[in-house]
Design a protein around this motif. Structure first.
Motif, PDB file in Angstrom:
ATOM      1  N   ARG A   1       0.863  -1.182   0.000  1.00  0.00           N
ATOM      2  CA  ARG A   1       0.000   0.000   0.000  1.00  0.00           C
ATOM      3  C   ARG A   1       0.898   1.230   0.000  1.00  0.00           C
ATOM      4  NH1 ARG A   1      -4.988  -1.121   2.484  1.00  0.00           N
ATOM      5  NH2 ARG A   1      -5.516   1.043   2.074  1.00  0.00           N
ATOM      6  N   LYS A   2       1.099   1.845  -1.161  1.00  0.00           N
ATOM      7  CA  LYS A   2       1.988   3.003  -1.249  1.00  0.00           C
ATOM      8  C   LYS A   2       1.343   4.242  -0.635  1.00  0.00           C
ATOM      9  CE  LYS A   2       4.436   1.275  -5.300  1.00  0.00           C
ATOM     10  NZ  LYS A   2       4.901   1.551  -6.682  1.00  0.00           N
ATOM     11  N   SER A   3       0.056   4.348  -0.739  1.00  0.00           N
ATOM     12  CA  SER A   3      -0.705   5.435  -0.130  1.00  0.00           C
ATOM     13  C   SER A   3      -2.155   5.003  -0.110  1.00  0.00           C
ATOM     14  CB  SER A   3      -0.544   6.735  -0.930  1.00  0.00           C
ATOM     15  OG  SER A   3      -1.237   6.659  -2.165  1.00  0.00           O
ATOM     16  N   ASP A   4      -3.039   5.874   0.355  1.00  0.00           N
ATOM     17  CA  ASP A   4      -4.466   5.552   0.334  1.00  0.00           C
ATOM     18  C   ASP A   4      -4.998   5.462  -1.092  1.00  0.00           C
ATOM     19  OD1 ASP A   4      -4.920   5.225   2.999  1.00  0.00           O
ATOM     20  OD2 ASP A   4      -5.565   7.281   3.365  1.00  0.00           O
ATOM     21  N   TYR A   5      -4.236   5.945  -2.062  1.00  0.00           N
ATOM     22  CA  TYR A   5      -4.737   6.038  -3.431  1.00  0.00           C
ATOM     23  C   TYR A   5      -3.914   5.223  -4.431  1.00  0.00           C
ATOM     24  CZ  TYR A   5      -7.103   9.859  -1.146  1.00  0.00           C
ATOM     25  OH  TYR A   5      -7.860  10.598  -0.266  1.00  0.00           O
ATOM     26  N   GLU A   6      -2.935   4.476  -3.959  1.00  0.00           N
ATOM     27  CA  GLU A   6      -2.128   3.655  -4.857  1.00  0.00           C
ATOM     28  C   GLU A   6      -1.659   2.398  -4.131  1.00  0.00           C
ATOM     29  OE1 GLU A   6       1.855   3.892  -7.744  1.00  0.00           O
ATOM     30  OE2 GLU A   6       1.216   5.644  -6.589  1.00  0.00           O
ATOM     31  N   ALA A   7      -1.727   1.278  -4.854  1.00  0.00           N
ATOM     32  CA  ALA A   7      -1.289  -0.003  -4.286  1.00  0.00           C
ATOM     33  C   ALA A   7      -0.828  -0.910  -5.417  1.00  0.00           C
ATOM     34  CB  ALA A   7      -2.416  -0.665  -3.504  1.00  0.00           C
ATOM     35  N   THR A   8       0.011  -1.873  -5.068  1.00  0.00           N
ATOM     36  CA  THR A   8       0.436  -2.892  -6.026  1.00  0.00           C
ATOM     37  C   THR A   8       0.179  -4.267  -5.430  1.00  0.00           C
ATOM     38  OG1 THR A   8       2.719  -2.940  -5.215  1.00  0.00           O
ATOM     39  CG2 THR A   8       2.217  -1.427  -7.032  1.00  0.00           C
ATOM     40  N   ALA A   9      -0.155  -5.205  -6.302  1.00  0.00           N
ATOM     41  CA  ALA A   9      -0.357  -6.599  -5.903  1.00  0.00           C
ATOM     42  C   ALA A   9       0.425  -7.481  -6.860  1.00  0.00           C
ATOM     43  CB  ALA A   9      -1.840  -6.966  -5.942  1.00  0.00           C
ATOM     44  N   SER A  10       1.095  -8.491  -6.322  1.00  0.00           N
ATOM     45  CA  SER A  10       1.942  -9.323  -7.175  1.00  0.00           C
ATOM     46  C   SER A  10       1.830 -10.788  -6.809  1.00  0.00           C
ATOM     47  CB  SER A  10       3.408  -8.881  -7.076  1.00  0.00           C
ATOM     48  OG  SER A  10       3.883  -9.020  -5.750  1.00  0.00           O
ATOM     49  N   PHE A  11       1.992 -11.625  -7.834  1.00  0.00           N
ATOM     50  CA  PHE A  11       2.037 -13.078  -7.677  1.00  0.00           C
ATOM     51  C   PHE A  11       3.164 -13.603  -8.552  1.00  0.00           C
ATOM     52  CE2 PHE A  11       0.963 -17.153  -9.697  1.00  0.00           C
ATOM     53  CZ  PHE A  11       0.990 -17.975  -8.582  1.00  0.00           C
ATOM     54  N   GLU A  12       3.981 -14.500  -7.999  1.00  0.00           N
ATOM     55  CA  GLU A  12       5.075 -15.093  -8.761  1.00  0.00           C
ATOM     56  C   GLU A  12       5.176 -16.575  -8.431  1.00  0.00           C
ATOM     57  OE1 GLU A  12       8.810 -13.219  -8.247  1.00  0.00           O
ATOM     58  OE2 GLU A  12       8.155 -11.239  -8.934  1.00  0.00           O
ATOM     59  N   ALA A  13       5.557 -17.359  -9.442  1.00  0.00           N
ATOM     60  CA  ALA A  13       5.794 -18.793  -9.229  1.00  0.00           C
ATOM     61  C   ALA A  13       6.696 -19.292 -10.353  1.00  0.00           C
ATOM     62  CB  ALA A  13       4.481 -19.566  -9.216  1.00  0.00           C
ATOM     63  N   ARG A  14       7.437 -20.344 -10.065  1.00  0.00           N
ATOM     64  CA  ARG A  14       8.341 -20.939 -11.055  1.00  0.00           C
ATOM     65  C   ARG A  14       8.104 -22.440 -11.117  1.00  0.00           C
ATOM     66  NH1 ARG A  14      12.117 -17.425 -12.764  1.00  0.00           N
ATOM     67  NH2 ARG A  14      13.317 -19.111 -13.730  1.00  0.00           N
ATOM     68  N   ASN A  15       8.194 -22.978 -12.333  1.00  0.00           N
ATOM     69  CA  ASN A  15       8.062 -24.416 -12.566  1.00  0.00           C
ATOM     70  C   ASN A  15       6.789 -24.966 -11.925  1.00  0.00           C
ATOM     71  OD1 ASN A  15      10.582 -24.569 -13.966  1.00  0.00           O
ATOM     72  ND2 ASN A  15      11.619 -24.512 -11.983  1.00  0.00           N
ATOM     73  N   VAL A  16       5.658 -24.416 -12.337  1.00  0.00           N
ATOM     74  CA  VAL A  16       4.376 -24.769 -11.739  1.00  0.00           C
ATOM     75  C   VAL A  16       3.387 -25.197 -12.819  1.00  0.00           C
ATOM     76  CG1 VAL A  16       4.620 -23.270  -9.733  1.00  0.00           C
ATOM     77  CG2 VAL A  16       3.628 -22.358 -11.847  1.00  0.00           C
ATOM     78  N   TYR A  17       2.353 -25.911 -12.357  1.00  0.00           N
ATOM     79  CA  TYR A  17       1.201 -26.236 -13.183  1.00  0.00           C
ATOM     80  C   TYR A  17       0.036 -25.368 -12.691  1.00  0.00           C
ATOM     81  CZ  TYR A  17       3.644 -30.497 -14.733  1.00  0.00           C
ATOM     82  OH  TYR A  17       4.546 -31.381 -15.274  1.00  0.00           O
ATOM     83  N   PRO A  18      -0.186 -24.201 -13.260  1.00  0.00           N
ATOM     84  CA  PRO A  18      -1.270 -23.330 -12.762  1.00  0.00           C
ATOM     85  C   PRO A  18      -2.616 -24.037 -12.880  1.00  0.00           C
ATOM     86  CG  PRO A  18       0.200 -22.121 -14.228  1.00  0.00           C
ATOM     87  CD  PRO A  18       0.553 -23.566 -14.365  1.00  0.00           C
ATOM     88  N   ASP A  19      -3.396 -24.005 -11.798  1.00  0.00           N
ATOM     89  CA  ASP A  19      -4.633 -24.774 -11.787  1.00  0.00           C
ATOM     90  C   ASP A  19      -5.869 -23.948 -11.479  1.00  0.00           C
ATOM     91  OD1 ASP A  19      -4.086 -24.221  -9.169  1.00  0.00           O
ATOM     92  OD2 ASP A  19      -4.311 -26.267  -8.435  1.00  0.00           O
ATOM     93  N   LYS A  20      -5.750 -22.627 -11.423  1.00  0.00           N
ATOM     94  CA  LYS A  20      -6.936 -21.795 -11.226  1.00  0.00           C
ATOM     95  C   LYS A  20      -6.683 -20.400 -11.776  1.00  0.00           C
ATOM     96  CE  LYS A  20      -5.612 -21.071  -6.373  1.00  0.00           C
ATOM     97  NZ  LYS A  20      -4.594 -22.123  -6.355  1.00  0.00           N
ATOM     98  N   ASP A  21      -7.764 -19.760 -12.199  1.00  0.00           N
ATOM     99  CA  ASP A  21      -7.655 -18.412 -12.729  1.00  0.00           C
ATOM    100  C   ASP A  21      -7.320 -17.436 -11.615  1.00  0.00           C
ATOM    101  OD1 ASP A  21      -8.300 -19.370 -15.205  1.00  0.00           O
ATOM    102  OD2 ASP A  21     -10.425 -18.854 -15.069  1.00  0.00           O
ATOM    103  N   PHE A  22      -6.667 -16.349 -11.996  1.00  0.00           N
ATOM    104  CA  PHE A  22      -6.260 -15.317 -11.034  1.00  0.00           C
ATOM    105  C   PHE A  22      -7.378 -14.289 -10.898  1.00  0.00           C
ATOM    106  CE2 PHE A  22      -4.408 -11.116 -10.213  1.00  0.00           C
ATOM    107  CZ  PHE A  22      -3.658 -11.366  -9.073  1.00  0.00           C
ATOM    108  N   GLU A  23      -7.731 -13.966  -9.663  1.00  0.00           N
ATOM    109  CA  GLU A  23      -8.746 -12.949  -9.415  1.00  0.00           C
ATOM    110  C   GLU A  23      -8.236 -11.975  -8.351  1.00  0.00           C
ATOM    111  OE1 GLU A  23     -13.407 -13.109  -9.222  1.00  0.00           O
ATOM    112  OE2 GLU A  23     -12.628 -13.762  -7.288  1.00  0.00           O
ATOM    113  N   LEU A  24      -8.392 -10.693  -8.621  1.00  0.00           N
ATOM    114  CA  LEU A  24      -7.987  -9.642  -7.685  1.00  0.00           C
ATOM    115  C   LEU A  24      -9.191  -8.758  -7.415  1.00  0.00           C
ATOM    116  CD1 LEU A  24      -5.366  -8.520  -6.253  1.00  0.00           C
ATOM    117  CD2 LEU A  24      -5.343  -6.796  -8.073  1.00  0.00           C
ATOM    118  N   LEU A  25      -9.430  -8.476  -6.145  1.00  0.00           N
ATOM    119  CA  LEU A  25     -10.545  -7.618  -5.752  1.00  0.00           C
ATOM    120  C   LEU A  25      -9.992  -6.360  -5.095  1.00  0.00           C
ATOM    121  CD1 LEU A  25     -11.553 -10.841  -4.947  1.00  0.00           C
ATOM    122  CD2 LEU A  25     -13.672  -9.554  -5.217  1.00  0.00           C
TER     123      LEU A  25
END
Length: 772
Positions: free
Chosen positions: A228-252
């Motif tokens: 949370r950089k401020s009340d008006y800006e934020a970043t969200a991140s996901f990282e993985a290596r050598n994986v079998y992704p098994d679900k869609d990504f959802e951000l709220l």
């Protein structure tokens, strides 16, 4: 609510001597052509030898799948960078497909092969549907059915050279609708069943900027990092290596102009009670004037068993907490062994040289003597009169043993502490090592509005305790209560909310009946004054969004019921409730576990095991061993993906962290358990009492749970007594059923043989070309 939802799948359909190769996931290459392999000459004149070559898997591999998203107010721009690799010895030609949600616009598509830019075309929803159905029917593989209902971008590609890479870059824009201040972004990552090899690198970075304050950013599908950089800006991140992704990504993303953010998600089938999730978040930047002054007492076990590294880590952790007290705080330090002592009488102000003196006092502590838990906790509560001044009163209790001196009866200790605290204390317990009385610590925390955690041998107590203190250092609202208008609310977890701290959030799940627009009320105390915050929220009578909520609620309830049985004793009603929820929602418990009878490969070359899901009442010995393992799992979930321990009667038990966690609202206790031994373990573990066998593999599609049984995916709602309509695979009736029931494609994409229950009627897909 609309999303910039895209779909991309990468597959190879190969025509080679009349054979076709199946689908690969994530972006699609279909209808590829492979130059024929040379046929060696036959030295014999007659008859000519016919060489029949076996079908080959020529799916491409994904080496990189990186996504960067910029959300400005309600506009989301998604930039995708993918690298595919042809691992084969032959050149491939095919069609690249990228499926797009109906509400998004493609900004840019860039693909270069041998220096030549590839052009493409955009297909509408109906034309895309016909294309998908054609691919599925030709390949006789239902894996692509989940993409039906979206637009399609298509481009012809040639050549894809052997042992070479193809890089794809594209960008698209979509609008995020705001529903009661909640925006939802989705990106497709569910490609596990179509991969021939793990994805080398997966990353998603979302930057959110808003003119209205951002109150909460969280994922319902993946464990993410949020800054949370401020009340008006934020970043969200996901990282993985050598994986079998098994679900869609959802951000709220929740936005609100109120001081405290409150986000409510709902899910409900028409005619049934609904599910809700309420997420309460403080402002991102809290100044000193908004932080409540607190009283905190550090109670540290200095008995002889704490000697060595445990004592050193405990001292360093307490010194860290002391150094980070706020100037308005008051504190006490209560070390104990055979008796309790104090740094000073009463509470000490966190000012002047008091912190330095207290840290010096802690450094001089030595481990020796017995363990008088009762007197230590009484001394902690006697440090100051407990009142209703609005100052949170916290006790941090660290011990590695059992009560051995003074009052040692667990029930008497609990009664004494509860009577003394009078509901004014928050007690946070940390058990160190394997010899702690977990029932005592669990109930101390439960009865005194706190939490408990356990530190296994070899874990870093200093790290865990310091991390805990950062979460409770700055209370901003105390004694929270949440009311959902005049709705009837049941099965709410956690049952009590406690306090809200800066930098953390509270998550509440439950069931509701009734509906409509309601005034949700959040109340709490700040500096002795009761404050009230009201939020207008809609509770629909039917809502297909947020289909993860039923299982999240069920897992929380199962965890609560298991705790109740562990603390207060088992009974048939609670056990039956646990088993029913576990089967319906695919939750593994001490009464439902995977029995692996022999190791072996599963479909598409993925490693795995064959086995059955068994539900029943375990034998007493097995249940005890399992409970110990569950305790280890819960204590170490943040540090390890799996644990292994001896199984009753031989072999071993392995517990895996559940990949279906819901972001920070993750549900401890949801796990996969594999018993690596022969089938006779069933009698040992369950004492010969088995309720029902089912598949070793469990899959969740939205709110549905499917078990793999005898090569069929069975809906958890299916009963053998149901009249079942058989539907021929890839027939007109098959596709008619898909068109009639939205979302059914994801169920049929599980495989060729699927049994699903629709409005009380069972349908089974069958393939007459393969026989029984």
């Amino acid at each position: 609510m609309t999303n910039p939802r895209s779909r991309c799948v990468f597959a190879c359909l190969v025509a080679f001597l009349g054979c076709a190769v199946s689908v690969f996931g994530q972006t699609i290459i279909i209808d590829p052509w492979i130059p024929p392999l040379p046929v060696p000459p036959d030295p014999r004149p007659l008859p000519p030898r016919r060489i029949v070559r076996p079908m080959r898997d020529v799916r491409l591999q994904v080496r990189r799948h990186h996504v960067e998203v910029s959300v400005v107010d309600n506009v989301a721009v998604t930039n995708v960078d993918q690298v595919f690799f042809n691992p084969h010895q032959r050149t491939i030609e095919g069609t690249y497909i990228f499926s797009l949600g109906d509400d998004v616009a493609l900004n840019r598509f860039s693909m270069f092969v041998n220096g030549q830019e590839i052009k493409g075309e955009l297909l509408g929803v109906e034309e895309a549907r016909r294309t998908y159905e054609s691919i599925v029917a030709r390949m006789r593989d239902p894996a692509l059915l989940e993409y039906i209902g979206s637009k399609m971008f298509r481009a012809r590609i040639f050549p894809i050279n052997p042992k070479s890479e193809v890089r794809v870059k594209l960008s698209y824009t979509g609008m995020l609708a705001s529903d009661d201040g909640l925006m939802r972004y989705q990106y497709p990552l569910n490609v596990e069943k179509n991969l021939s090899a793990p994805v080398g690198s997966v990353s998603i970075l979302v930057t959110v900027r808003s003119a209205v304050a951002i109150k909460s950013v969280f994922s319902s599908t993946h464990k993410i990092g949020v800054i949370r950089k401020s009340d008006y800006e934020a970043t969200a991140s996901f990282e993985a290596r050598n994986v079998y992704p098994d679900k869609d990504f959802e951000l709220l993303m929740a936005i609100s102009d109120k001081e405290f953010g409150l986000t409510v998600l709902t899910n409900r089938e028409d005619g049934k009670d609904g599910y809700f999730l309420a997420r309460i978040a403080p402002p991102a930047g809290v100044d000193a004037g908004q932080v409540l002054p607190k009283d905190i007492v550090f109670v540290i076990d200095t008995s002889g068993s704490m000697a060595g590294e445990k004592m050193n880590q405990a001292k360093e952790a307490i010194k860290f907490c002391l150094a980070n007290l706020n100037k308005s705080d008051r504190f006490a330090v209560v070390p104990f062994s055979h008796e309790a002592t104090r740094f000073e009488e009463g509470l000490t102000a966190a000012g002047g040289d008091n912190i330095a003196r207290a840290r010096s006092f802690v450094e001089g502590l030595r481990a020796e003597g017995g363990t008088n838990i009762h007197d230590a906790l009484v001394a902690a509560m006697d440090a100051a009169p407990l009142d209703d001044s609005g100052r949170p009163y916290l006790i941090v209790f660290v011990t590695d043993g059992l009560p051995t001196i003074g009052l040692t009866d667990v029930d008497e200790i609990l009664q004494s502490v509860k009577r003394k605290s009078a509901g004014q204390v928050r007690l946070f317990a940390f058990g160190v090592g394997n010899d702690v009385n977990t029932r005592l610590l669990d109930l101390l925390a439960e009865q005194n509005r706190g939490t408990r955690d356990y530190v296994a041998p070899g874990e870093d107590l200093e790290l865990k305790l310091s991390s805990f203190y950062r979460k409770v250092a700055n209370p901003v609202l105390a004694d929270l209560h949440l009311t959902l208008g005049d709705l009837r609310v049941t099965d709410v977890f956690p049952p009590t909310l406690g306090d809200l701290f800066s930098g953390s959030e509270l998550v509440v799940v439950g069931r509701y009946s009734g509906g409509g627009a309601k005034a949700v009320e959040l109340t709490g105390k700040r500096r002795g004054t009761q404050e009230r915050f009201v939020y207008q929220t809609s509770f629909p009578y039917a809502n297909s969004n947020n289909d993860f909520l039923p299982r999240l609620w069920a897992t929380r309830k199962v965890g609560y019921l298991l705790d109740e049985m562990r603390l207060h004793g088992e009974n048939k009603e609670l056990k039956d409730a646990v088993v029913a929820l576990a089967i319906k929602y695919g939750i593994v418990t001490p009464y439902t576990a995977y029995l692996v009878t022999e190791p072996g490969p599963v479909a598409r070359g993925r490693p795995g095991s064959n086995g059955r899901l068994l539900t029943g009442i375990p034998s007493a010995a097995a249940r005890d061993e399992f409970s110990k393992l569950v305790g280890q799992y819960r204590r170490r979930i943040s540090h390890q993906r799996s644990l292994r321990a001896p199984a009753p009667g031989g072999g071993s038990v392995q517990v895996f962290q559940d990949s279906g966690s819901v972001g920070e609202a993750a549900v401890a206790g949801s796990m996969e358990v594999k018993y690596l031994r022969g089938a006779d373990l069933a009698d040992e573990f369950f004492g010969g009492r088995l309720d029902r066998p089912a598949g070793q593999t469990v899959k969740r599609v939205g709110k549905r749970t499917f078990y793999l049984v005898d090569h069929r995916w069975l809906d958890a709602d299916y009963k053998e007594s149901m009249e079942t309509t058989k539907v021929e695979l890839f027939s007109e009736a098959y596709f008619d059923l898909l068109r009639e029931h939205k979302g059914l494609g994801k169920c049929f994409a599980l495989g060729k043989r699927v049994v699903v229950v629709l409005d009380g009627q069972a349908f089974e897909t069958v393939d007459s070309t393969e026989g029984d």
